[in-house]
Motif scaffolding. Structure first.
Motif, PDB file in Angstrom:
ATOM      1  N   ASP A 139      -7.447  -0.252  -3.679  1.00 40.90           N
ATOM      2  CA  ASP A 139      -7.629   0.249  -2.316  1.00 40.90           C
ATOM      3  C   ASP A 139      -7.601   1.768  -2.368  1.00 40.90           C
ATOM      4  O   ASP A 139      -6.582   2.371  -2.737  1.00 40.90           O
ATOM      5  N   VAL A 141      -7.762   5.320  -0.458  1.00 40.77           N
ATOM      6  CA  VAL A 141      -7.561   5.964   0.837  1.00 40.77           C
ATOM      7  C   VAL A 141      -7.915   7.433   0.690  1.00 40.77           C
ATOM      8  O   VAL A 141      -7.340   8.150  -0.133  1.00 40.77           O
ATOM      9  N   ASN A 150      -4.263   2.580  -4.439  1.00 44.55           N
ATOM     10  CA  ASN A 150      -3.397   1.413  -4.446  1.00 44.55           C
ATOM     11  C   ASN A 150      -3.961   0.376  -5.418  1.00 44.55           C
ATOM     12  O   ASN A 150      -5.056  -0.151  -5.190  1.00 44.55           O
ATOM     13  N   HIS A 157       1.071   2.313  -6.823  1.00 46.60           N
ATOM     14  CA  HIS A 157       0.169   3.274  -6.184  1.00 46.60           C
ATOM     15  C   HIS A 157       0.284   4.635  -6.843  1.00 46.60           C
ATOM     16  O   HIS A 157       1.237   4.925  -7.571  1.00 46.60           O
ATOM     17  N   PRO A 183      -7.702   7.473   7.114  1.00 48.74           N
ATOM     18  CA  PRO A 183      -6.901   7.545   8.340  1.00 48.74           C
ATOM     19  C   PRO A 183      -7.301   8.692   9.256  1.00 48.74           C
ATOM     20  O   PRO A 183      -6.748   8.826  10.346  1.00 48.74           O
ATOM     21  N   LEU A 260       2.308  -0.840  -1.883  1.00 57.65           N
ATOM     22  CA  LEU A 260       1.022  -0.277  -1.491  1.00 57.65           C
ATOM     23  C   LEU A 260       1.214   0.658  -0.310  1.00 57.65           C
ATOM     24  O   LEU A 260       1.942   0.351   0.634  1.00 57.65           O
ATOM     25  N   ASP A 262       0.115   2.551   2.958  1.00 59.85           N
ATOM     26  CA  ASP A 262      -0.771   2.455   4.113  1.00 59.85           C
ATOM     27  C   ASP A 262      -0.499   3.665   4.987  1.00 59.85           C
ATOM     28  O   ASP A 262       0.384   3.633   5.843  1.00 59.85           O
TER      29      ASP A 262
END
Length: 283
Positions: A139, A141, A150, A157, A183, A260, A262
């Motif tokens: 993942d 970001v 991640n 991570h 984000p 992970l 977020d």
């Protein structure tokens, strides 16, 4: 009254022409094999994934088509300039239109556009196909102004900052799926040696899959201007053996980088900056 004849200037000596040609051959001959390989790929780096030729072949094919059209157009321009150059005071015959020529330059572009469209759509379907189950899921970001990785299967991570580039470790020969999210603003996840780039949208997940097939160190970056410190959004990529990859995952666990990440979502309505240490960040 006779007008003086204007000369065209002295013609270049055969020795000068030969010297230019020899100099060109010497320069080309002095290039390394790596440079010649890069020219054969038309400036693309050496591919590092199994899927890279899907994009590389399309890139080279598009340039071949462009050069073909260019040479045809330049040839017609030169031919027209020579064949219909002014001779004396009499102008060439003037015409208002030429149906065959107009029909040709209206129809001819379709012979270029249709094959390019077909091959582009075909390769795009193959490149964006994520139905195959990957060996590893990451993942990704993209945040102002660095990256968070991640490793979903490993439950660890890696977080980057403006001053510290994160490193993305990938095992060679394993299919990797990148789930992309942001984000804050639009970013673009790009590893040039993978020949693949995809935008990272806030609130709209994206994904693609590649299989690194050559061990080595590479550089990744954000290819979308995303704010003041956009230039800091670089990251390192290490394609390593499975054993070294496992060691790196263990090192992240030992460093306490488990779970992970977020990151908080920040929208235009949010009054708080994403990073408390960056009170002047974009809202």
């Amino acid at each position: 009254m006779a007008h003086p004849v204007r000369g065209r200037g002295p013609a270049p000596a055969p020795g000068h022409v030969a010297a230019v040609l020899i100099g060109t051959l010497v320069v080309l001959g002095g290039c390394s094999a790596e440079q010649r390989d890069e020219w054969s790929r038309l400036a693309l780096p050496e591919p590092a994934t199994k899927e890279a030729p899907l994009i590389g072949d399309l890139w080279v094919g598009a340039w071949i088509a462009a050069f073909g059209v260019g040479f045809l157009v330049w040839g017609l321009i030169i031919w027209a300039a020579v064949a219909y150059r002014r001779r004396g005071d009499e102008l060439p015959k003037q015409t208002r239109f030429n149906i065959p020529i107009e029909f040709l330059y209206t129809l001819a572009p379709f012979f270029v556009i249709v094959p390019l469209f077909f091959h582009t759509a075909e390769r795009q379907d193959q490149i964006t196909d994520i139905r195959t189950e990957p060996d590893l899921t990451v993942d990704v970001v993209g945040q102002q102004w660095s990256w968070t990785f991640n490793y979903v299967d490993e439950d660890v991570h890696e977080i980057g900052t403006v001053n510290d580039r994160p490193t993305l470790y990938l095992p060679v020969g394993e299919m990797v799926r990148f789930n992309l999210g942001s984000p804050d603003v639009i970013h673009s996840f790009w590893i040039p040696a993978f020949y693949m780039k995809q935008d990272v949208f806030p609130g709209q997940p994206n994904a693609y899959q590649v299989t690194p097939d050559r061990e080595g160190s590479y550089v990744g970056r954000c290819a979308e201007f995303c704010g003041v410190f956009h230039q800091s959004m670089r990251f390192d990529v290490e394609v390593v053996s499975q054993e070294e990859f496992d060691e790196q995952m263990d090192a992240l666990r030992e460093a306490g980088q488990t779970g992970l990440i977020d990151p908080p979502i920040r929208g235009a309505y949010d009054d708080e900056p994403l990073n408390p240490d960056d009170p002047g960040g974009d809202r």
